[in-house]
Design a protein around this motif. Structure first.
Motif, PDB file in Angstrom:
ATOM      1  N   SER A 272       0.850  -1.323  -0.013  1.00  0.00           N
ATOM      2  CA  SER A 272      -0.182   0.034  -0.095  1.00  0.00           C
ATOM      3  C   SER A 272       0.928   1.187   0.016  1.00  0.00           C
ATOM      4  CB  SER A 272      -0.936   0.038   1.318  1.00  0.00           C
ATOM      5  OG  SER A 272      -1.791   1.063   1.167  1.00  0.00           O
ATOM      6  N   VAL A 282      -5.542   3.789  -4.018  1.00  0.00           N
ATOM      7  CA  VAL A 282      -5.989   2.662  -3.455  1.00  0.00           C
ATOM      8  C   VAL A 282      -7.116   3.314  -2.626  1.00  0.00           C
ATOM      9  CG1 VAL A 282      -5.855   0.730  -1.924  1.00  0.00           C
ATOM     10  CG2 VAL A 282      -3.713   1.348  -3.035  1.00  0.00           C
ATOM     11  N   SER A 346      -9.915  -0.842   1.095  1.00  0.00           N
ATOM     12  CA  SER A 346      -8.846  -1.014   0.145  1.00  0.00           C
ATOM     13  C   SER A 346      -9.511  -1.640  -0.983  1.00  0.00           C
ATOM     14  CB  SER A 346      -7.559  -1.594   0.875  1.00  0.00           C
ATOM     15  OG  SER A 346      -7.971  -3.072   1.033  1.00  0.00           O
TER      16      SER A 346
END
Length: 356
Positions: A272, A282, A346
């Protein structure tokens, strides 16, 4: 350093012979109930404990079980799975007044050497074996040694690790996990959102559960009409560094994936961070799923979609099974609780122009 009290010290303070102390502390006949009680009271006041080596020589149990981890040491401090697993194991062992002897080694050969040494020295009564492997030499070795064991993470269904060429006595129990069912949940979620280009950032390639997850990914992808050019796995060592490096590589490819599935929370968080550094939003352009949920997944922004399972319960189950075997029960199989996917911020549908 204070000297440990001995049977001679107990005998002198209780005013009895050393043989009387031995009879009393080992629950053998030969002393009266009053004398036995007095000896035990004196032993407790002096803080006396039986010597584990002497108990082993007499054929008694050591009161300890072992756990050896053959993993790169730098991957352990940040991975929450083993911390939670050991906490569950320790919860059961502490209640049973059984010690846990833990050692980290560099490879599987060193792990086997530890088992031989522990057996020769009678250091442990049994062992908990993690990270089952393809062509795993440990069950056969433990069978030859007659050392009771529980393997943690055997598949609930599907291909078992290849057996040893020579069958050994069955002393190995197992606690099993349904990795195939977990991967099906992940693919159901991502495919349902519209993702068709998915990369699995997997762990160490020699581990049976890594192979199971990769096989399950291919099976679930094929079931949905997705080929290896669309859905695939790449292997790492479970560390944040390799997770980040693998993320950079796959995102730099032509036609990069729109979803990444990481084999642990640490790699997912590292991935991430790489996406943010590259300016890839994201979940706007990239969805991320972590195999193991943790506090890291819940405090990262955006919060990571993850598989939630009772890892401490997994450890408790393994410790309970080993204690049951040590108490004289037959080796058995226990099935861990099915993990469930927890969708969070996410994961989302991919941009319309990226998928057919």
């Amino acid at each position: 350093m204070a000297r440990r009290p001995t049977i001679k010290d107990i005998a002198r303070q209780a005013g009895v012979s050393e043989s009387a102390v031995s009879f009393a502390l080992n629950d053998r006949p030969g002393v009266s109930q009053d004398t036995r009680a007095r000896i035990r009271r004196v032993a407790e006041e002096l803080g006396w404990q039986p010597n584990s080596a002497a108990r082993a020589l007499s054929g008694e149990r050591s009161g300890a079980v072992g756990l050896v981890l053959a993993r790169p040491a730098h991957t352990l401090g940040v991975e929450s799975f083993f911390l939670q697993l050991v906490s569950g194991i320790q919860e059961v062992l502490s209640a049973a007044r059984t010690a846990l002897l833990f050692q980290v080694v560099e490879d599987i050969d060193a792990e086997c050497a530890v088992y031989r040494r522990w057996w020769a020295e009678r250091r442990v009564d049994g062992v908990l074996v993690v990270d089952p492997r393809i062509r795993d030499p440990r069950p056969a070795l433990l069978g030859r040694l007659g050392l009771p064991a529980v393997t943690i993470g055997e598949p609930e269904t599907g291909t078992e690790p290849e057996p040893a060429t020579e069958p050994e006595p069955a002393v190995v129990s197992s606690v099993r996990a349904d990795d195939a069912g977990a991967m099906a949940q992940v693919l159901d979620h991502l495919h349902g959102l519209g993702h068709r280009r998915i990369v699995h950032i997997a762990g160490l390639p020699g581990l049976a559960h890594t192979v199971r997850r990769m096989d399950s990914l291919r099976t679930e992808a094929a079931r949905r009409g997705l080929g290896p050019d669309q859905v695939r796995s790449v292997v790492t060592d479970y560390s944040d560094a390799e997770g980040a490096a693998a993320t950079r590589r796959v995102l730099a490819e032509p036609g990069p994936p729109t979803a990444l599935v990481y084999d642990n929370d640490v790699m997912a968080v590292a991935g991430s961070a790489v996406a943010a550094e590259l300016g890839i939003p994201v979940p706007g352009r990239l969805s991320i799923v972590a195999w193991d949920d943790s506090a890291l997944c819940r405090v990262t922004h955006p919060r990571l979609t993850a598989l939630v399972r009772d890892t401490a319960g997994f450890g408790r189950l393994a410790a309970e099974e080993l204690l049951a075997v040590l108490a004289g029960g037959p080796p058995g199989v226990r099935i861990s609780e099915q993990p469930r996917l927890e969708p969070r911020e996410s994961t989302a549908p991919p941009p319309a122009h990226t998928e057919s």
